[in-house]
Scaffold this motif. Structure first.
Motif, PDB file in Angstrom:
ATOM      1  N   ILE A 155       0.844  -1.201   0.000  1.00 34.03           N
ATOM      2  CA  ILE A 155       0.000   0.000   0.000  1.00 34.03           C
ATOM      3  C   ILE A 155       0.878   1.250   0.000  1.00 34.03           C
ATOM      4  O   ILE A 155       0.613   2.214  -0.725  1.00 34.03           O
ATOM      5  N   ILE A 187      -4.601  -2.401  -5.190  1.00 27.57           N
ATOM      6  CA  ILE A 187      -4.429  -3.202  -3.975  1.00 27.57           C
ATOM      7  C   ILE A 187      -5.226  -4.492  -4.075  1.00 27.57           C
ATOM      8  O   ILE A 187      -4.713  -5.586  -3.803  1.00 27.57           O
ATOM      9  N   GLU A 453      -6.046   0.538   4.103  1.00 27.22           N
ATOM     10  CA  GLU A 453      -5.860   1.365   2.908  1.00 27.22           C
ATOM     11  C   GLU A 453      -6.214   2.823   3.184  1.00 27.22           C
ATOM     12  O   GLU A 453      -5.476   3.737   2.804  1.00 27.22           O
TER      13      GLU A 453
END
Length: 497
Positions: A155, A187, A453
Motif C-alpha cells: 500500500i 491493492i 488502505e
C-alpha cells in the motif's frame, strides 16, 4: 352494419373493463397485508411506490418516511413489498440481534440475469454456497492481505505511484478521481490477480470503467425499475441494459486473467486468490459450494466492486471535506508532522499516535455515507421487528444513512465534526452507531483491509500535499447515488509541502 360495429365495440369495451376489474381485485387480494404488518404510504395498483421515490436522493426520501411511519415501514416496489428499517437501534436489532433471521438475499431479476445457478458470487449467494465462499474469501484476504506483512508495504509502495501521478500534474488543477481509482484498485488486484497494473494499462482502465458504471447503475432507479418490472424492462432500451454489458465486459477481462493463472499455476504454491480458488476447485469437483470457474469470475467481480469502489469514494470525499475545512486539514498535517515527520512513510503502528487524524478519517466515512442503503435482506422465517410482524420471504432493507445521521446518536449529525470520535482528552473513541461497513453476518468482509488502505493512503497524501479548490469554486457535498455515493465531478490543486 354500423350497429354491428357499435355492438362489437361496446362488447370489447365491456370485456376490457371486466379484465381490468378482475386484475384490480386480484391485486388488492394479493396486496392485503397480514395483521400487524408495518405501515407505509399508499401505493398505486401494480406500480406500487416506485415512482414516489426521489431517484436522485432516494436515501433522503426513505429516511424522511421514517419520521412519518416509524423506524419500520413498508413501501411497494412494483408488486413486491419491501420493509425499510431505520435508526441505529432498529438496524442493530435486524442486522445483529436477529442476524440469522435476516441473513439471506431476496430474489432479484437483475441479479439472476448476471448470476445464475451455483454461480452466485459473494454478494447475492445464499445458504451453504454463501457461507463457504465468504469464509474462503475472508481467509484469502487474511492470507494475501492483512496477514501478509508485505501488504502494508504494498500500500505504501502504491502511495508512491499515486504521488508520482499527482506530481505529473505540475501544480495545475486536476481531477483526482482517476488517480485514486487506480491506486485503490491496484491493492485488490494484488490480492486477486497477484500483480498491480500501470495506470496507463488499457485493460486495467477498461475494468475500472466497467466497475464504476456498474456501481452506479446497480443502485440507480434503473435497477429498481428492472427488479420491479422485469418482464417489461428486459425488452425496453435504456441505461439498465448497460448493467449487463458492463458485467459481461468485466467478466471477459477476469476470464483472461484466469486463463493466464491456469498456465502458470503451481498447486503447491498458490500466489493469490485466483490460484487458491483454482486449487480448491480441484478438491470440490461437485461444485455444490460454488467452486467452479463461472463462480470464480463472479466472486472476483464482487471483490473488485467491494474492494475498490468504496475505498476510492471515501478518499474522494476526504479531499472534499478537508478542502472545505482548511483548519481541519492544518490540524491533521500538524499531527502527522509531529508523529511521523515528512520523510518516512506512515505505518499502521502510527495510528494509535494519530488520534485526531483517525477521528477525521472516521468522520469522512460517516459524512461521506458511501453505501447509503446497504443491500436487500430477506426474512428467513416469520419474525417480529419493532413490534411488527414480518412474514417469511419479505424483503428487508436496512437504511445505513439513518444510522450515520441518527439524531439520537450523534451530537451534530449534519455537520462535519471529528469531535464525534474524540473524548474530552483528545483520545480516539469508537462509536457503536458507526456502521459504514454495515454489521452482522453480511458486514463488509474486507473491512480490515479497507481500514488499512484508508489510513495509509490518507496519511501519505496529506503528509506530502496541501489540497485546495480552484479560486472561487465551492466544492459540493451533494452526491450522485448508485450502489455507492459518488461526489459530483471536481478539480483540485495539490501543492507540495
Amino acid at each position: 352494419m354500423w350497429l354491428w360495429g357499435l355492438f362489437l365495440w361496446l362488447d370489447l369495451r365491456g370485456m376490457l373493463f371486466f379484465i381490468f376489474t378482475v386484475l384490480l381485485i386480484v391485486h388488492f387480494v394479493n396486496k392485503k397485508d397480514p395483521p400487524n404488518f408495518p405501515p407505509g404510504p399508499l401505493a398505486l395498483p401494480f406500480l406500487g411506490n416506485v415512482f414516489n421515490i426521489e431517484h436522485k436522493q432516494p436515501h433522503i426520501y426513505l429516511t424522511k418516511l421514517a419520521d412519518v411511519y416509524g423506524n419500520v415501514f413498508c413501501i411497494r416496489l412494483g408488486r413486491h413489498k419491501t420493509v425499510f428499517v431505520s435508526g441505529w437501534k432498529m438496524v442493530k436489532e435486524a442486522l445483529v440481534t436477529q442476524a440469522d433471521n435476516f441473513v439471506d438475499r431476496p430474489y432479484s431479476p437483475m441479479a439472476n440475469r448476471i448470476y445464475s445457478g451455483n454461480s452466485a458470487g459473494l454478494f447475492f449467494s445464499n445458504g451453504k454456497v454463501w457461507r463457504r465462499q465468504r469464509r474462503f474469501a475472508m481467509a484469502m484476504l487474511r492470507t494475501f492481505g492483512l496477514a501478509k506483512s508485505s501488504m502494508e508495504q504494498s500500500i505504501c509502495e502504491e502511495s508512491r505511484h499515486l504521488q508520482e501521478a499527482v506530481e505529473k500534474e505540475k501544480g495545475e488543477p486536476f481531477d483526482p478521481v482517476p488517480l485514486l481509482n487506480n491506486a485503490v484498485a491496484n491493492i485488490i488486484c494484488q490480492i486477486v490477480f497477484g500483480r498491480r497494473f500501470e495506470y496507463s494499462d488499457q485493460s486495467f482502465q477498461r475494468m475500472l470503467k466497467n466497475l464504476t458504471e456498474m456501481a452506479y447503475l446497480e443502485g440507480s432507479i434503473w435497477a429498481l425499475l428492472y427488479d420491479s418490472f422485469p418482464a417489461l424492462m428486459k425488452h425496453l432500451p435504456g441505461p439498465h441494459n448497460d448493467i449487463f454489458s458492463n458485467s459481461k465486459s468485466l467478466e471477459a477481462s477476469i476470464r483472461a486473467e484466469i486463463e493466464r493463472h491456469k498456465l502458470e499455476l503451481d498447486p503447491s504454491n498458490p500466489q493469490d486468490y485466483i490460484d487458491t480458488f483454482l486449487v480448491e476447485s480441484q478438491h470440490n469437483r461437485n461444485c455444490e459450494v460454488g467452486f467452479n470457474e463461472d463462480n470464480l469470475v463472479l466472486c472476483c467481480v464482487d471483490l473488485f466492486l467491494a474492494g475498490s469502489e468504496t475505498t476510492s469514494k471515501t478518499l474522494q470525499w476526504g479531499l472534499i471535506y478537508l478542502i472545505k475545512n482548511p483548519h481541519i486539514q492544518v490540524k491533521v498535517q500538524a499531527e502527522i508532522d509531529r508523529v511521523i515527520g515528512q520523510n518516512r512513510l506512515p505505518t499502521m503502528a502510527d495510528r494509535p499516535n494519530l488520534p485526531y487524524t483517525d477521528a477525521v478519517i472516521h468522520e469522512i466515512q460517516r459524512m461521506g455515507n458511501i453505501v447509503p442503503l446497504n443491500g436487500f435482506r430477506m426474512a428467513t422465517k416469520d419474525t417480529t421487528l419493532g413490534g411488527y410482524f414480518i412474514p417469511k420471504g419479505t424483503s428487508v432493507m436496512p437504511n445505513l444513512t439513518s444510522v450515520l445521521f441518527d439524531k439520537t446518536e450523534w451530537e451534530t449529525p449534519d455537520t462535519f465534526n471529528p469531535g464525534h470520535f474524540l473524548d474530552a482528552g483528545g483520545r480516539f473513541v469508537r462509536r457503536d452507531a458507526f456502521l459504514p461497513f454495515s454489521a452482522g453476518k453480511r458486514a463488509c468482509l474486507g473491512e480490515g483491509l479497507a481500514r488499512m488502505e484508508l489510513f495509509l493512503f490518507f496519511v501519505s497524501l496529506f503528509q506530502k500535499y496541501t489540497f485546495s479548490s480552484l479560486d472561487g469554486v465551492e466544492l459540493s457535498t451533494e452526491g450522485i447515488i448508485g450502489a455507492t455515493r459518488t461526489p459530483l465531478p471536481f478539480q483540485i490543486y495539490a501543492k507540495a509541502r
